[in-house]
Design a protein around this motif. Structure first.
Motif, PDB file in Angstrom:
ATOM      1  N   GLN A  31      55.981  36.202  35.523  1.00 13.03           N
ATOM      2  CA  GLN A  31      55.993  36.793  34.185  1.00 13.03           C
ATOM      3  C   GLN A  31      54.749  36.390  33.386  1.00 13.03           C
ATOM      4  N   GLU A  34      51.912  38.378  34.765  1.00 16.16           N
ATOM      5  CA  GLU A  34      52.033  39.760  34.306  1.00 16.16           C
ATOM      6  C   GLU A  34      51.594  39.880  32.849  1.00 16.16           C
ATOM      7  N   LYS A  35      52.011  38.917  32.027  1.00 14.87           N
ATOM      8  CA  LYS A  35      51.623  38.932  30.619  1.00 14.87           C
ATOM      9  C   LYS A  35      50.101  38.791  30.487  1.00 14.87           C
ATOM     10  N   PHE A  37      47.870  39.543  32.708  1.00 12.65           N
ATOM     11  CA  PHE A  37      47.282  40.779  33.219  1.00 12.65           C
ATOM     12  C   PHE A  37      47.336  41.876  32.158  1.00 12.65           C
ATOM     13  N   GLN A  38      48.497  42.040  31.523  1.00 18.01           N
ATOM     14  CA  GLN A  38      48.646  43.080  30.498  1.00 18.01           C
ATOM     15  C   GLN A  38      47.719  42.822  29.302  1.00 18.01           C
ATOM     16  N   GLU A  39      47.583  41.550  28.916  1.00 20.42           N
ATOM     17  CA  GLU A  39      46.690  41.211  27.802  1.00 20.42           C
ATOM     18  C   GLU A  39      45.246  41.517  28.166  1.00 20.42           C
ATOM     19  N   LYS A  41      44.244  43.658  30.432  1.00 17.88           N
ATOM     20  CA  LYS A  41      44.144  45.113  30.530  1.00 17.88           C
ATOM     21  C   LYS A  41      43.975  45.725  29.131  1.00 17.88           C
ATOM     22  N   ALA A  42      44.765  45.248  28.171  1.00 13.94           N
ATOM     23  CA  ALA A  42      44.679  45.755  26.799  1.00 13.94           C
ATOM     24  C   ALA A  42      43.314  45.441  26.186  1.00 13.94           C
ATOM     25  N   GLN A  45      40.808  47.737  27.640  1.00 12.17           N
ATOM     26  CA  GLN A  45      40.974  49.088  27.090  1.00 12.17           C
ATOM     27  C   GLN A  45      40.351  49.176  25.702  1.00 12.17           C
TER      28      GLN A  45
END
Length: 114
Positions: A31, A34-35, A37-39, A41-42, A45
């Motif tokens: 988790q 994943e967090k 990675f998402q941060e 990725k954001a 972006q």
């Protein structure tokens, strides 16, 4: 024998508990990964969107400059055409005036010769 079985059962439960604890730790790490990675990725972006915005702004500025240059060139061409036309009219006027003066001088010469 019974003690041995109880001991084996406790060991089995401890083993299961340790496995569950390890599974929970692995899930927490997953988790967290994943967090992260998402941060990331954001953030990428946002950076990408900003770069796109800047590039679009640069393209728009270049297009505006090109349009201004094109308009200025068209205006300069029109001015030059008008100058040429004006010069042409002046030359025609001068030629006409010269012809008229020449005709008048010829008439005076003829009148004097008679």
């Amino acid at each position: 024998e019974r003690r041995r079985q109880e001991e084996l059962q406790r060991l089995e439960q401890a083993k299961l508990a340790a496995m569950e604890e390890e599974r929970q730790r692995a899930e927490e790490l997953r988790q967290l990964a994943e967090k992260a990675f998402q941060e990331e990725k954001a953030a990428l972006q946002v950076q990408h969107n900003e770069e796109l915005r800047q590039l679009r702004s640069q393209v728009a500025a270049v297009q505006d400059d090109q349009e201004v240059s094109r308009t200025e060139h068209e205006a300069e061409i029109q001015r030059l055409k008008e100058d040429v036309e004006t010069q042409k009219l002046l030359q025609q006027e001068q030629a006409s005036s010269s012809e008229k003066q020449s005709g008048e001088l010829n008439e005076r010469i003829q009148a004097l010769e008679e």
